[in-house]
Design an enzyme around this catalytic site. Sequence first.
Site, PDB file in Angstrom:
ATOM      1  N   THR A 130       9.572  35.717 -31.049  1.00 38.31           N
ATOM      2  CA  THR A 130      10.153  36.665 -29.880  1.00 38.31           C
ATOM      3  C   THR A 130       9.234  37.970 -29.757  1.00 38.31           C
ATOM      4  O   THR A 130       9.373  38.832 -28.881  1.00 38.31           O
ATOM      5  CB  THR A 130      11.681  37.042 -30.086  1.00 38.31           C
ATOM      6  OG1 THR A 130      11.960  37.599 -31.471  1.00 38.31           O
ATOM      7  CG2 THR A 130      12.393  35.733 -29.843  1.00 38.31           C
ATOM      8  N   GLY A 131       8.330  37.973 -30.528  1.00 36.30           N
ATOM      9  CA  GLY A 131       7.262  39.296 -30.235  1.00 36.30           C
ATOM     10  C   GLY A 131       7.907  40.542 -30.798  1.00 36.30           C
ATOM     11  O   GLY A 131       8.913  40.785 -31.650  1.00 36.30           O
ATOM     12  N   GLY A 168      -2.427  57.144 -33.676  1.00 41.11           N
ATOM     13  CA  GLY A 168      -3.860  56.855 -33.826  1.00 41.11           C
ATOM     14  C   GLY A 168      -4.121  55.465 -34.522  1.00 41.11           C
ATOM     15  O   GLY A 168      -5.275  55.204 -35.066  1.00 41.11           O
ATOM     16  N   ALA A 172      -3.450  52.986 -29.614  1.00 40.23           N
ATOM     17  CA  ALA A 172      -3.669  54.556 -29.271  1.00 40.23           C
ATOM     18  C   ALA A 172      -5.133  54.979 -28.972  1.00 40.23           C
ATOM     19  O   ALA A 172      -5.379  55.547 -27.943  1.00 40.23           O
ATOM     20  CB  ALA A 172      -3.185  55.403 -30.455  1.00 40.23           C
ATOM     21  N   VAL A 173      -6.054  54.283 -29.848  1.00 33.85           N
ATOM     22  CA  VAL A 173      -7.499  54.621 -29.522  1.00 33.85           C
ATOM     23  C   VAL A 173      -8.140  53.735 -28.566  1.00 33.85           C
ATOM     24  O   VAL A 173      -8.775  54.520 -27.793  1.00 33.85           O
ATOM     25  CB  VAL A 173      -8.379  54.429 -30.941  1.00 33.85           C
ATOM     26  CG1 VAL A 173      -7.619  55.446 -32.286  1.00 33.85           C
ATOM     27  CG2 VAL A 173      -8.363  52.765 -31.572  1.00 33.85           C
ATOM     28  N   HIS A 432     -35.482  39.520 -35.746  1.00 33.71           N
ATOM     29  CA  HIS A 432     -35.735  41.083 -35.478  1.00 33.71           C
ATOM     30  C   HIS A 432     -36.427  41.100 -33.948  1.00 33.71           C
ATOM     31  O   HIS A 432     -37.260  40.238 -33.720  1.00 33.71           O
ATOM     32  CB  HIS A 432     -36.795  41.269 -36.633  1.00 33.71           C
ATOM     33  CG  HIS A 432     -37.418  42.880 -36.338  1.00 33.71           C
ATOM     34  ND1 HIS A 432     -36.589  44.011 -36.676  1.00 33.71           N
ATOM     35  CD2 HIS A 432     -38.556  43.355 -35.748  1.00 33.71           C
ATOM     36  CE1 HIS A 432     -37.121  45.049 -36.147  1.00 33.71           C
ATOM     37  NE2 HIS A 432     -38.281  44.634 -35.876  1.00 33.71           N
TER      38      HIS A 432
END
Length: 453
Positions: A130-131, A168, A172-173, A432
């Site tokens: 159900t999350g 944070g 949030a970020v 490279h």
Amino acid sequence: MIGGGSAGYAAARTARDAGADVAIVDQGPLGGLCILRGCMPTKTILRSAEIMALMKRAREFGLNPVTAQADLSAIVDRKNRLVQEFADYRIAALRDPRFTLYESRAEFLSPHELRAGDGRIRGGAFVIATGSSAAEVAIPGLDEAGYLTSDEMLDVRRQPASLLVLGGGLVAVEFAQFFARIGTKVTMLQRGTTLLSDMDGDIGHALAAAFRDEGIEVMTGVSFQRVSSGSSEKIVHFIQGGAVHTRSAEVIFQALGRRPNLNGLNLKAAGVCVVDGRLVVGGDMRTSQPHIFAVGDVNDLTPIVHLAIEQGETAGFNATHPNEPARVIDHRLDAEVVFTEPQVAVAGMSERQCREKAIPYLTASYPFADHGKAMCLGAVHGFVKLLCRPDDGALLGAQIVGPEAGELIHELIAVMYFHGTAQDLLRIPHYHPTLAEIVTYPAESIVEQMGRA
């Protein structure tokens, strides 16, 4: 299956393929958190902010500067179109006639029976998926002042002039950088000592440095005291370093975690043990009732979609093969990606976990600021760090903060999957100039450390 999101659908599909008669109960909206309010909508809006940030840097790359201005309503419209497309695909899968879909609430009546709408369903096994929802946080005055969660932030069409982000973590970020890049003044207030405080500290420090370079104010180690309202802004009062501070903004974004969706399930009737608001499961995804499983955000283990899918598949198999050895989740290759810029990607064990479990390790890192391809791209924040066993160089974990970290981490996951070593990373050819070749530098350092041991 109770819930038809990523975890629930994975369990339903696995059980169906094993020949089971599968019912899915989902009160809607159909689609699941990842599609509707998580992964897909957030990555869509972050792409808009990423392009805008590059446009603002035009002169750095020898291009005539351009005036970039966000149209938040148009960004939301694009997000909604894509989300609807993803959701339509999932809804069609849930309505496959090989399933029986009940678009209603589910409530256990006993360990083997639940109510779905006006009907009753008896089953030999149940999977709860159900999350989760944004957690409610007890900060005096916060409810009265008003705030938005990630659900509401995704639908904001009028760009706020200023934003206070409480928290944070991953959510949030990502939102903080999105709004900062489209022109909102953003301040982050984080209770932990670093951003992404559940990861090693150098990750959070590197991300905070990049955020500050973009004009985001990041304050960590704060203790929230109260919230008040001014004439036009909301004010957060907090303690940091023993001193009282305030920060104000037009909008407060409350991103202080999520909680499992258990309300209304009547788990007491099912005889399922709930501890501190979450369902306790074993590696086989069984709850305290052997025939009842819990997968995805609802078990509060790892709120990561590919792991939720793995949990669903594990539960679906175990529910339909009760007489076979149970499958269990192997967390050795757990990975997580944060889609900020620089991106953050981690796999396997962290230094903190190694220390907590007294696992010996060697570590080495290398900065993108000294890497040729990253310098060409103008993407020099962050680093690559490897953790290896001292005796044989086997890769225990990897951490990347930098450009395309979410893509680069998969080479290291593949090496870990095959129990590869730092020596293997040096033997594998790396073209490279590429970002990928940066992993060879910390690998070389670890091999040198092994030679000196």
